[in-house]
Design a protein around this motif. Structure first.
Motif, PDB file in Angstrom:
ATOM      1  N   ARG A 145       0.917  -1.209  -0.132  1.00  0.00           N
ATOM      2  CA  ARG A 145      -0.008  -0.090  -0.136  1.00  0.00           C
ATOM      3  C   ARG A 145       0.841   1.319   0.074  1.00  0.00           C
ATOM      4  O   ARG A 145       0.161   2.505  -0.145  1.00  0.00           O
ATOM      5  N   GLY A 146       2.200   1.066   0.253  1.00  0.00           N
ATOM      6  CA  GLY A 146       2.961   2.322   0.190  1.00  0.00           C
ATOM      7  C   GLY A 146       3.205   2.710   1.630  1.00  0.00           C
ATOM      8  O   GLY A 146       3.879   3.641   1.892  1.00  0.00           O
ATOM      9  N   MET A 147       2.791   1.993   2.706  1.00  0.00           N
ATOM     10  CA  MET A 147       3.181   2.230   4.009  1.00  0.00           C
ATOM     11  C   MET A 147       4.693   1.923   4.266  1.00  0.00           C
ATOM     12  O   MET A 147       5.027   0.780   4.235  1.00  0.00           O
ATOM     13  N   ARG A 148       5.196   2.804   4.880  1.00  0.00           N
ATOM     14  CA  ARG A 148       6.571   2.684   5.315  1.00  0.00           C
ATOM     15  C   ARG A 148       6.745   2.481   7.034  1.00  0.00           C
ATOM     16  O   ARG A 148       6.306   2.771   7.768  1.00  0.00           O
ATOM     17  N   LEU A 149       7.615   1.488   6.887  1.00  0.00           N
ATOM     18  CA  LEU A 149       8.323   1.151   8.441  1.00  0.00           C
ATOM     19  C   LEU A 149       9.612   1.908   8.574  1.00  0.00           C
ATOM     20  O   LEU A 149      10.603   1.723   7.865  1.00  0.00           O
ATOM     21  N   GLY A 150       9.575   2.949   9.410  1.00  0.00           N
ATOM     22  CA  GLY A 150      10.519   3.916   9.838  1.00  0.00           C
ATOM     23  C   GLY A 150      11.514   3.266  10.843  1.00  0.00           C
ATOM     24  O   GLY A 150      11.285   1.897  11.388  1.00  0.00           O
TER      25      GLY A 150
END
Length: 207
Positions: free
Chosen positions: A142-147
């Motif tokens: 989905r384009g969610m980033r794990l920072g």
């Protein structure tokens, strides 16, 4: 609420450890080769081709390498901004003028970071960027980033939102770090593209 409060936070911690463990097995050669490929792929991005100002960062250790890309952007005449970590984990910014413009700074017990040695432009300087390169450990379908968990880039994204600024958000990762799903929290926003050594993946551009 007790420890049932945020299962996602525990998930994120475990995931971060797993992704970092894989990165830490990479050799210096692996990292260098990937950095060259990443720069080539990223430079083909239309968003970067059009950009006048790019907010970026200097990779450390086994992070996907950014220096080759920073130098190529500078050679194109792009203004490159680099972050300097503030005591409250917010980010100040300074201009990148080649490797000689970097200073190695140690923050507490954490690893030393390369930061711009010159004039500080203030945390709001990022609002002028056409593209923001975000560090991360993974991005999902989905384009969610794990920072990395420090929260600095959550501040940056909140600042952009408050200013009504809509730069392209791009993450540089290794191929194995593009995954099906990472835990998402309410304030998380999807990025627009992820660049890996083998290619670019785009996500729906939210407006």
């Amino acid at each position: 609420m007790g420890h049932f409060g945020h299962p996602d936070e525990t998930d994120k911690r475990v995931l971060r450890r797993e992704f970092l463990a894989v990165r830490n097995r990479l050799t210096a050669d692996d990292v260098r080769t990937a950095a060259g490929a990443l720069a080539e792929r990223a430079l083909d991005l239309p968003e970067l081709a059009r950009a006048g100002t790019v907010a970026a960062y200097v990779s450390v250790g086994a992070e996907p390498g950014t220096l080759a890309l920073l130098d190529a952007l500078r050679a194109r005449g792009v203004r490159v901004l680099l972050p300097a970590l503030l005591p409250d984990n917010d980010l100040d910014w300074g201009a990148y003028d080649g490797e000689g413009s970097l200073a190695r700074v140690r923050h507490g017990g954490r690893m030393a970071l390369w930061e711009p040695a010159g004039e500080r432009l203030g945390p709001d300087a990022v609002v002028s960027a056409d593209v923001v390169l975000l560090p991360g450990l993974a991005v999902d379908a989905r384009g969610m980033r794990l920072g990395r968990g420090g929260g600095s880039y959550d501040r940056v994204l909140a600042r952009l939102e408050r200013a009504g600024a809509h730069p392209a958000l791009v993450v540089l990762l290794y191929d194995s770090e593009v995954v099906d799903r990472v835990p998402q929290e309410e304030h998380d926003r999807p990025v627009h593209a992820v660049v890996t050594p083998t290619g670019v993946r785009r996500f729906h551009r939210p407006r």
